[in-house]
Design a protein around this motif. Sequence first.
Motif, short mmCIF file in Angstrom:
data_model
loop_
_atom_site.label_atom_id
_atom_site.label_comp_id
_atom_site.label_asym_id
_atom_site.label_seq_id
_atom_site.Cartn_x
_atom_site.Cartn_y
_atom_site.Cartn_z
N ASN A 535 -1.03 8.94 2.82
CA ASN A 535 -1.33 7.51 2.72
C ASN A 535 -0.04 6.70 2.85
OD1 ASN A 535 -1.06 8.54 -0.28
ND2 ASN A 535 -0.54 6.35 -0.30
N PHE A 536 -0.13 5.53 3.48
CA PHE A 536 1.03 4.69 3.75
C PHE A 536 0.63 3.23 3.56
CE2 PHE A 536 3.54 2.04 6.61
CZ PHE A 536 4.83 2.39 6.25
N ASP A 537 1.42 2.47 2.81
CA ASP A 537 1.20 1.04 2.59
C ASP A 537 2.46 0.27 2.96
OD1 ASP A 537 -1.30 1.59 1.70
OD2 ASP A 537 -0.96 1.03 -0.38
N TRP A 538 2.30 -0.82 3.73
CA TRP A 538 3.41 -1.70 4.06
C TRP A 538 3.04 -3.11 3.61
CZ3 TRP A 538 4.37 -4.22 9.43
CH2 TRP A 538 5.52 -5.02 9.35
N LYS A 539 3.79 -3.63 2.64
CA LYS A 539 3.53 -4.96 2.10
C LYS A 539 4.17 -6.00 3.01
CE LYS A 539 3.37 -3.16 -2.61
NZ LYS A 539 3.98 -3.19 -3.96
N VAL A 540 3.36 -6.56 3.88
CA VAL A 540 3.85 -7.57 4.81
C VAL A 540 4.29 -8.82 4.06
CG1 VAL A 540 3.24 -8.98 6.82
CG2 VAL A 540 2.34 -6.65 6.60
N SER A 541 3.54 -9.18 3.02
CA SER A 541 3.88 -10.32 2.17
C SER A 541 3.34 -10.04 0.78
CB SER A 541 3.27 -11.61 2.75
OG SER A 541 1.86 -11.57 2.69
N GLY A 542 3.46 -11.03 -0.08
CA GLY A 542 2.96 -10.85 -1.44
C GLY A 542 1.45 -10.74 -1.51
N VAL A 544 -0.58 -9.73 1.55
CA VAL A 544 -1.15 -8.93 2.64
C VAL A 544 -0.42 -7.59 2.71
CG1 VAL A 544 -1.59 -8.78 5.11
CG2 VAL A 544 -1.79 -10.99 3.94
N THR A 545 -1.21 -6.50 2.79
CA THR A 545 -0.67 -5.15 2.90
C THR A 545 -1.42 -4.42 4.01
OG1 THR A 545 -0.11 -5.06 0.55
CG2 THR A 545 -0.27 -2.97 1.71
N LEU A 546 -0.67 -3.76 4.89
CA LEU A 546 -1.27 -2.90 5.90
C LEU A 546 -1.27 -1.47 5.38
CD1 LEU A 546 0.43 -4.28 9.15
CD2 LEU A 546 -1.75 -4.97 8.12
N PHE A 547 -2.37 -0.74 5.61
CA PHE A 547 -2.46 0.62 5.08
C PHE A 547 -2.92 1.58 6.16
CE2 PHE A 547 -6.88 -0.66 4.67
CZ PHE A 547 -7.59 0.51 4.92
#
Length: 579
Positions: A535-542, A544-547
């Motif tokens: 699993n991978f999460d990238w917090k684009v902003s406070g 919005v997160t892409l997973f």
Amino acid sequence: MKKMLIVAALAAVLPQLAAAQVEKQVEVTKAYVPKVESASKLAVQPDMTDTARMRPEIDYTITPLSLRTTLSPRPIRPATVTYWEFNRPLPFYLKAGAGYPLNSVLDFYASSQNPSTGYVVGYVNHEGRYADIKNDFGVKNNSPRMFNRIGAAAGKYFGRHILEGDIYYDNRMYHRYGAWADGDGAGLGIGGMNDYGDANVAVRFGDNFQDLSRTNFEIALRGGMFFDHSEWPDYGDKARQTALGARAKIARGFGRSRFSLEAGYELRSGQKSLEGSSQQLIHAALRYGFAGGVVRFDVGADYYRDRTEFEGEPSNLVKSENYVIPFARLDFNLGTPGLKPFFEADGAVTPNDFRALTLENPYVASSTWLDKSSVDYNFRLGLGGSLWRSRFDYRVYAGVSVRDNHLFWTTYRSLSDDPAFSEVFQGVLVPVMARQTVTSFNGEIEFRPVSALKFDLDVHGYLYNDETDLKNGAPSFAGNVGVAYEGRKVSFGVKALMQGVRRWTVIDLSATTDASEPVCGPSFEAPFGVDLRVNFDWKVSGRVTLFAEGRNLVNRRLYEYPWYPELGANFTVGVKANF
């Protein structure tokens, strides 16, 4: 002579006059106001004449006076701090994604809360997969699987108490893609759908049982209705089931001791194809806990009365059973956080009504309702602790479980060459009850070299003593190993889930002449399985997160149920948002 007499008289009179002057007293009474000033030299010229000077001795006292003011405090509301002052979540949460082979996921929550009034939450959950899967007979039947839920929950605060309610509807849909038929076996619902609906409503009033310095209580009610919408030939009067339940609990602490008492009642009734089937379960539990310096424990017992009834001829079949299950939690403090022995004992009584069986195995034969509940008695003894400033946690223990009326899932298949019994497997699984005793050896480790990085390892070994010749479908080894990182912008995890070989009994219908003595063919075997997940999460902003999530990335042949292989390598990508 006269002159000498005058001088002598003056000499006698002058000292008396001087003494009279020295003894004079002066009283001064006034308010004393302290004052601090800078030091300065007195502007007095020194007199160098060696002349004796008389200095009066002054005696004084200071009497303090009481001070009265016109200031008075104004009564105000005491300061309070609540969870909501620090955590004010945004009202909406959304998780949406899709992947390959075609699958989808959706979670949506809408909430509102007021720390002095209450809260309300509405939600929708969805998970689906749509790709066809080749079964063990080399055939790709219709294979979609889907879970949907819609519901709402709300709570109203009444001082220290809360009134809460929850209502939701579940829909679980599966296809019997593991089934296969040849020749005369056609038209048996091969690849058909098992579809279950479940509506539930619950309400409770009481406390959260956190502060036991006062009496805590809870009263709860629950109701539900279960629907079977499955597709089977000649299955017009489809099963339906209702459930009613009530529970009450009270608890109180006295110093280091605490007591709790709980009682509950459940009624499960069948309708349509389950007409005449019912089950009543009465439950009572008593607990006593003590927080000592060397040992901290909770002990008690649970009592169950289980009664099942089925309509029959010439009379109804009624069975009643009583069970007492011990409960214990003992934690020993030896003065070091790295070595903490513990002992645990618990158990459960699980009804085997149709709804409960579909949750255990969705491919269960339609309208199945067993006449006894499954009863477990579990005991665990081991060591646990934290080392290296709580960076390394471990738990090592041995366990023994006695399982009465344990479920052994079997499958039915025709293995004869006779055309009248051509090879058929309808994809149906049937539970059979028997006693099982399990001895287990377990180890669990968690290591955090830094707060954002975690390694974990679990290993479990099992020895089974089954009082039946049926295969239990359980592994002798299970474990997982993984690593997880949680940063400010990026988080990821890798985990491998492992299971040993599992086997299920296959009954040969063509060779069985007496249902009480079924003839078993070769058992179904699921190989050693490794499910690699990422699993991978990238917090684009406070907000919005892409997973991205991947499962079975080594593309192993995995099974949760016999004859029903899971998807091969698959992944899902999407977005999580708070707004």
